[in-house]
Design a protein around this motif. Sequence first.
Motif, short mmCIF file in Angstrom:
data_model
loop_
_atom_site.label_atom_id
_atom_site.label_comp_id
_atom_site.label_asym_id
_atom_site.label_seq_id
_atom_site.Cartn_x
_atom_site.Cartn_y
_atom_site.Cartn_z
N ASP A 224 9.27 7.72 7.32
CA ASP A 224 8.95 6.13 7.29
C ASP A 224 8.85 5.65 5.89
OD1 ASP A 224 7.70 3.86 7.97
OD2 ASP A 224 6.50 4.74 9.81
N PHE A 225 9.91 5.38 5.27
CA PHE A 225 9.64 4.92 3.84
C PHE A 225 8.82 3.78 3.71
CE2 PHE A 225 13.17 8.05 3.39
CZ PHE A 225 12.84 8.58 2.24
N THR A 226 8.16 3.52 3.05
CA THR A 226 7.09 2.48 2.86
C THR A 226 7.20 1.74 1.45
OG1 THR A 226 5.73 3.74 4.32
CG2 THR A 226 4.71 1.88 3.27
N TYR A 227 7.52 0.48 1.38
CA TYR A 227 7.70 -0.08 0.10
C TYR A 227 6.10 -0.31 -0.63
CZ TYR A 227 9.13 -3.58 -3.68
OH TYR A 227 9.39 -4.00 -4.78
N ILE A 228 6.03 -0.22 -1.92
CA ILE A 228 4.85 -0.46 -2.69
C ILE A 228 3.98 -1.56 -2.24
CG2 ILE A 228 5.99 -1.43 -4.47
CD1 ILE A 228 3.05 1.15 -4.81
N GLU A 229 4.68 -2.89 -2.20
CA GLU A 229 3.61 -3.74 -1.79
C GLU A 229 2.93 -3.67 -0.36
OE1 GLU A 229 3.07 -6.78 -3.12
OE2 GLU A 229 4.24 -6.21 -5.07
N ASN A 230 3.72 -2.75 0.46
CA ASN A 230 2.68 -2.73 1.80
C ASN A 230 1.45 -1.74 1.30
OD1 ASN A 230 4.53 -3.98 3.41
ND2 ASN A 230 5.72 -2.07 3.61
N VAL A 231 1.38 -0.92 0.53
CA VAL A 231 0.36 -0.03 0.12
C VAL A 231 -0.60 -0.57 -0.73
CG1 VAL A 231 -0.11 2.01 -1.46
CG2 VAL A 231 1.98 2.19 0.11
N ILE A 232 -0.02 -1.72 -1.50
CA ILE A 232 -0.95 -2.43 -2.10
C ILE A 232 -1.82 -3.25 -1.41
CG2 ILE A 232 -1.33 -4.45 -3.79
CD1 ILE A 232 1.24 -3.49 -5.23
N GLU A 233 -1.26 -3.85 -0.29
CA GLU A 233 -1.87 -4.50 0.83
C GLU A 233 -2.91 -3.61 1.61
OE1 GLU A 233 -1.25 -6.47 5.46
OE2 GLU A 233 0.49 -6.04 4.21
N ALA A 234 -2.60 -2.40 1.88
CA ALA A 234 -3.35 -1.56 2.64
C ALA A 234 -4.81 -1.23 1.54
CB ALA A 234 -2.59 -0.46 2.91
N ASN A 235 -4.62 -1.08 0.27
CA ASN A 235 -5.68 -0.75 -0.50
C ASN A 235 -6.63 -1.78 -0.34
OD1 ASN A 235 -5.83 2.08 -2.30
ND2 ASN A 235 -3.67 1.46 -1.52
N LEU A 236 -6.23 -3.23 -0.51
CA LEU A 236 -7.05 -4.15 -0.74
C LEU A 236 -7.63 -4.54 0.43
CD1 LEU A 236 -4.79 -6.27 -3.16
CD2 LEU A 236 -7.04 -5.07 -3.58
N LYS A 237 -7.08 -4.28 1.70
CA LYS A 237 -7.61 -4.63 3.00
C LYS A 237 -8.53 -3.72 3.51
CE LYS A 237 -5.00 -8.01 4.84
NZ LYS A 237 -3.90 -7.79 5.72
N ALA A 238 -8.61 -2.61 3.00
CA ALA A 238 -9.79 -1.31 3.14
C ALA A 238 -10.60 -1.82 2.38
CB ALA A 238 -8.91 -0.01 2.44
#
Length: 324
Positions: A224-238
Amino acid sequence: MGYANIKFPKDSLFLVTGGAGFIGSNLCETILEMGYKVRCLDDLSTGKQENVDMFLSEPDYTFIKGDIKNLDLCIEACQGVDYVLHQAAWGSVPRSVEMPLFYCANNIAGTLNMLEAARQNSVKKFVYASSSSVYGDEPNLPKTEGREGNLLSPYAVSKRCDEEWGKQYTLHYGLDTYGLRYFNVFGRRQDPHGTYAAVIPKFIKQLLNDEQPTINGDGKQSRDFTYIENVIEANLKACAAPHEAAGEAFNIAYGGREYLIDIYYAIAEALNKNIEPKFGPDRIGDIKHSNADISKAKKLLGYYPEYDFKNGLNEAISWYMRNL
């Protein structure tokens, strides 16, 4: 962007550990662009100074060269911090098999140091990187939180321990912790060099240099390859998540599934290269298939990733063509 409307109090200070690394430097960049203060902590053992040199002229950016295995330094780094984004860790499943003691000291004890430092400094939110490796040999797809199997590597053990410690610090010490189980993150600034380089940047670099890449295994393993922008979103949403979601771990992915051999040919086509890959032995400790159920992150964090694999891959290829 999925995080464009997230607001934090004015003058909020974010500590990004491992901030000179691939994910950490992208977090630093985004938070500075949003108008907040960033303190970057990195010992540069795997991170690169060049990833953060661009921030040195920013008045809201400070860099601390230091090691998370040093508790006193962690406590000092957390002074005045509102949000900790703990990305500092050594990755790579096969390398962890070779270096189990180091992975325990760095990934487990180092994370515990950061949790304690955050507690002592009354940090509001502690968001930390976990990994899809915690699912081990659990065969069912998609991977769902609460249904984990036997761990297959010291790296996976370290991430599972981090989750348990995070839970304890929420339970006993009132520190809101959020574990993010990253699924095969890729994108700009991911290191394409070295024995343990991630597969997408490595393929891109080798094909740009007209080299014949090696695929470990038969190429039919899926991720499940995940682009970096999605991970940035997850950190800020957390960081903006409610207390009720604290003490939990969340799958952070797009929710798709790509086969390694298909990815290789997609990259080769995009780069207009006609080079057939070689096939090597399976990597020790690797999971054969991985695909995430992200419904928990959607429900509790408001995480709705915008970048599917194709869009992310196109952006990544464009970046590497400009920067390699």
